[in-house]
Design a protein around this motif. Structure first.
Motif, mmCIF file in Angstrom:
data_model
loop_
_atom_site.group_PDB
_atom_site.id
_atom_site.type_symbol
_atom_site.label_atom_id
_atom_site.label_comp_id
_atom_site.label_asym_id
_atom_site.label_seq_id
_atom_site.Cartn_x
_atom_site.Cartn_y
_atom_site.Cartn_z
ATOM 1 N N TRP A 292 6.295 -55.427 18.807
ATOM 2 C CA TRP A 292 5.659 -56.282 17.800
ATOM 3 C C TRP A 292 6.293 -56.106 16.426
ATOM 4 O O TRP A 292 6.234 -56.996 15.590
ATOM 5 N N LYS A 293 6.860 -54.930 16.190
ATOM 6 C CA LYS A 293 7.553 -54.603 14.936
ATOM 7 C C LYS A 293 6.652 -54.782 13.708
ATOM 8 O O LYS A 293 7.068 -55.281 12.664
ATOM 9 N N ASN A 294 5.398 -54.349 13.874
ATOM 10 C CA ASN A 294 4.457 -54.404 12.748
ATOM 11 C C ASN A 294 4.053 -53.005 12.295
ATOM 12 O O ASN A 294 2.982 -52.802 11.728
ATOM 13 N N GLY A 295 4.924 -52.020 12.571
ATOM 14 C CA GLY A 295 4.626 -50.664 12.138
ATOM 15 C C GLY A 295 5.777 -49.707 12.337
ATOM 16 O O GLY A 295 6.818 -50.065 12.905
ATOM 17 N N LEU A 296 5.577 -48.481 11.866
ATOM 18 C CA LEU A 296 6.544 -47.396 12.005
ATOM 19 C C LEU A 296 5.874 -46.213 12.704
ATOM 20 O O LEU A 296 4.651 -46.087 12.696
ATOM 21 N N GLY A 297 6.700 -45.332 13.285
ATOM 22 C CA GLY A 297 6.198 -44.123 13.902
ATOM 23 C C GLY A 297 6.532 -42.902 13.076
ATOM 24 O O GLY A 297 7.442 -42.920 12.246
ATOM 25 N N LEU A 298 5.785 -41.821 13.308
ATOM 26 C CA LEU A 298 6.040 -40.544 12.658
ATOM 27 C C LEU A 298 6.743 -39.608 13.629
ATOM 28 O O LEU A 298 6.407 -39.579 14.819
ATOM 29 N N ASN A 299 7.697 -38.843 13.150
ATOM 30 C CA ASN A 299 8.473 -37.949 14.008
ATOM 31 C C ASN A 299 8.177 -36.492 13.673
ATOM 32 O O ASN A 299 8.310 -36.078 12.510
ATOM 33 N N PRO A 300 7.787 -35.682 14.649
ATOM 34 C CA PRO A 300 7.537 -34.259 14.392
ATOM 35 C C PRO A 300 8.841 -33.495 14.181
ATOM 36 O O PRO A 300 9.918 -33.925 14.616
ATOM 37 N N ASP A 301 8.736 -32.338 13.531
ATOM 38 C CA ASP A 301 9.904 -31.488 13.346
ATOM 39 C C ASP A 301 10.110 -30.598 14.575
ATOM 40 O O ASP A 301 9.443 -30.777 15.599
ATOM 41 N N GLU A 302 11.027 -29.636 14.481
ATOM 42 C CA GLU A 302 11.374 -28.798 15.636
ATOM 43 C C GLU A 302 10.180 -28.008 16.155
ATOM 44 O O GLU A 302 10.115 -27.667 17.341
ATOM 45 N N SER A 303 9.220 -27.725 15.287
ATOM 46 C CA SER A 303 8.046 -26.949 15.707
ATOM 47 C C SER A 303 6.897 -27.841 16.185
ATOM 48 O O SER A 303 5.810 -27.347 16.497
ATOM 49 N N GLY A 304 7.137 -29.151 16.239
ATOM 50 C CA GLY A 304 6.106 -30.065 16.710
ATOM 51 C C GLY A 304 5.146 -30.534 15.641
ATOM 52 O O GLY A 304 4.182 -31.250 15.928
ATOM 53 N N ILE A 305 5.400 -30.171 14.391
ATOM 54 C CA ILE A 305 4.537 -30.555 13.281
ATOM 55 C C ILE A 305 5.107 -31.785 12.575
ATOM 56 O O ILE A 305 6.319 -31.874 12.346
ATOM 57 N N ILE A 306 4.254 -32.719 12.231
ATOM 58 C CA ILE A 306 4.648 -33.845 11.377
ATOM 59 C C ILE A 306 4.486 -33.377 9.936
ATOM 60 O O ILE A 306 3.374 -33.102 9.487
ATOM 61 N N SER A 307 5.590 -33.250 9.246
ATOM 62 C CA SER A 307 5.593 -32.604 7.930
ATOM 63 C C SER A 307 5.072 -33.524 6.837
ATOM 64 O O SER A 307 5.048 -34.746 6.976
ATOM 65 N N ARG A 308 4.694 -32.906 5.737
ATOM 66 C CA ARG A 308 4.223 -33.676 4.587
ATOM 67 C C ARG A 308 5.312 -34.604 4.067
ATOM 68 O O ARG A 308 5.030 -35.731 3.630
ATOM 69 N N GLU A 309 6.573 -34.161 4.125
ATOM 70 C CA GLU A 309 7.680 -34.996 3.653
ATOM 71 C C GLU A 309 7.867 -36.217 4.553
ATOM 72 O O GLU A 309 8.120 -37.326 4.067
ATOM 73 N N GLU A 310 7.746 -36.007 5.878
ATOM 74 C CA GLU A 310 7.845 -37.128 6.812
ATOM 75 C C GLU A 310 6.727 -38.140 6.565
ATOM 76 O O GLU A 310 6.949 -39.352 6.564
ATOM 77 N N ILE A 311 5.530 -37.633 6.353
ATOM 78 C CA ILE A 311 4.379 -38.519 6.098
ATOM 79 C C ILE A 311 4.597 -39.312 4.815
ATOM 80 O O ILE A 311 4.427 -40.535 4.780
ATOM 81 N N LYS A 312 5.002 -38.614 3.746
ATOM 82 C CA LYS A 312 5.235 -39.295 2.469
ATOM 83 C C LYS A 312 6.329 -40.352 2.596
ATOM 84 O O LYS A 312 6.167 -41.504 2.155
ATOM 85 N N THR A 313 7.451 -39.990 3.220
ATOM 86 C CA THR A 313 8.585 -40.908 3.319
ATOM 87 C C THR A 313 8.212 -42.166 4.103
ATOM 88 O O THR A 313 8.537 -43.289 3.698
ATOM 89 N N LYS A 314 7.516 -41.985 5.224
ATOM 90 C CA LYS A 314 7.165 -43.136 6.057
ATOM 91 C C LYS A 314 6.119 -44.015 5.357
ATOM 92 O O LYS A 314 6.175 -45.238 5.450
#
Length: 453
Positions: A388-410
């Protein structure tokens, strides 16, 4: 002349209760009487969350009743495998007795004329068939997921999965040439916790597939343009969505409607709405990263923080977080989600990708930031981001955590992405077209009504 009397029964979780209650209200508007059957625990929570209403004041034509789920008082209903097994053992008998009691009351003038059962409680269709009552199955998730469930015998025959549901090898497959690829390691029953629960879920899907064959009608909360390949593969599944009702009466959590006044004070399309449904649980470290990511975004945000959102502990925000975000951040225990998503100040939806949330976001033309937790949510994320291309996904880091920087950037990227905004608005237009006069979903609904009158 008496109203036709329908019995409606959902699986006992909010994502299942809500769409069936919305369907019930729409049926009441067309002249039907409804007996809505919850488990005792769910029934009590629905009534308690609507504390401004007395139990008998819900509606003249929707009667809320309950039957036991077989588990003891105080047992954890989030133990899904135990709940499924318990329900299957005790609820069919209780449902049959309830129907007999209704049919024998009032000199038989109030008989159940049709049973509408959540496909996840397929045994209710078995009970209706046994009692010679017309029956409809309702599917509350994506139609693609239902197509996958129906496809299991072929997947076994083709050597893609074993008879126990395990992938023979890790690969991407297509259910049909026009459907997007699926990862065999992420089939829904493999995204449900430990191996024992996976087996219970897989076995239950097989049972429900058998039961749904007894249904005279199969309905779902979707629309054709959203999942055309699935409907082409299984044309007997009739979309009647997106479902709407101004009267929901199905929440398991009390709503904080005061957040709507806060939204009125925000700029158009600026607010990040964050909500993970009724099941998602985060560990403390991940919760803190989410809080700090929202802070770093610099945007106003409305965050639904259930009391049990953090695994095993009371919710405690990072040191100084509430002071630093001030009035820019609003945290509530539960929100009137449809009203929030329709509010002009909301710019995006950080979501677990539950199907009700997805349909509500699509209907509001809101871009998604996807954070799936389990089950079908992982598949829905791939459709939002890749189809549908109406959104983005979040990617976890090596430890499986979605970081604050990833959340902010997305978040910052999503709010600025005009292409995703355009896709979201196009889907909203298609959704509304389907339920307005002449729309395909509305026609399917009208056809169903005529068939069961």
């Amino acid at each position: 002349m008496s109203r036709p009397h329908l019995l409606v029964i959902p699986y006992p979780s909010q994502g299942h209760v809500i769409p069936l209650m919305e369907l019930s209200h729409n049926l009441v508007d067309r002249g039907f009487k409804i007996t809505f059957v919850n488990t005792e625990v769910t029934h009590d929570r629905v009534v308690a969350s609507s504390s401004n209403m007395a139990e008998g004041d819900y509606e003249e034509f929707i009667h809320l009743v309950s039957i036991p789920d077989g588990m003891k008082a105080g047992e954890d209903r989030n133990q899904h495998g135990k709940l499924i097994d318990s329900m299957l053992k005790v609820m069919p008998g209780h449902l049959e007795n309830l129907i007999k009691k209704i049919n024998e009351s009032n000199s038989g003038h109030d008989r159940i004329t049709c049973v509408i059962a959540d496909e996840h409680v397929g045994w209710a269709l078995d009970v209706a068939e046994k009692m010679s009552i017309p029956r409809a199955a309702f599917w509350p998730a994506s139609t693609v997921l239902m197509a996958l469930a129906f496809h299991i015998p072929k997947l076994i025959k083709d050597g893609i999965i074993s008879a126990e549901g395990d992938p023979i090898k890790n690969q991407m497959i297509h259910l049909s040439p026009t459907m997007p690829a699926m990862d065999t390691t992420k089939f829904v029953w493999l995204c449900m916790g430990d191996s024992a629960l996976q087996k219970t879920v897989f076995d239950t899907i097989i049972l429900n597939n058998s039961s749904v064959k007894l249904a005279d009608y199969v309905l779902c909360n979707s629309f054709y343009e959203l999942e055309p390949s699935a409907f082409d593969l299984y044309p007997n599944i009739k979309p009647i969505g997106p479902l709407f009702s101004s009267r929901r009466l199905a929440n398991l959590w009390p709503e904080d409607s005061a957040c709507l006044s806060w939204l009125n004070q925000q700029s158009p399309h600026s607010v990040i709405y964050v909500a993970f449904g009724s099941f998602t649980v985060l560990d403390k470290r991940q919760f803190d990263e989410l809080a700090l990511g929202l802070e770093l975004s610099g945007q106003p945000f409305l965050w639904v923080v259930r009391p049990d959102l953090v695994n095993g502990v009371t919710v405690v925000y990072p040191d100084g977080f509430e002071t630093r975000v001030g009035s820019r951040g609003r945290m509530v225990g539960w929100a009137p989600q449809r009203e929030v998503l329709a509010h002009p100040s909301v710019g995006c939806f950080l979501t677990h990708c539950g199907w009700n949330s997805t349909m509500e976001g699509v209907s509001s033309g809101i871009p998604f930031l996807c954070w799936p937790y389990f089950a079908d949510q992982i598949l829905t994320k791939s459709y939002i981001c890749d189809v549908w291309k109406n959104g983005l996904g979040l990617n976890p880091d090596e430890s499986g955590i979605i970081s604050r920087e990833e959340i902010k950037t997305k978040l910052v990227g999503l709010l600025a992405n005009e292409g995703i905004k355009a896709s979201a608005l196009k889907l909203q237009e298609l959704a509304m077209k389907n339920v307005n006069d002449g729309g395909a979903s509305l026609r399917n609904f009208e056809d169903f009504i005529q068939a069961i009158i």
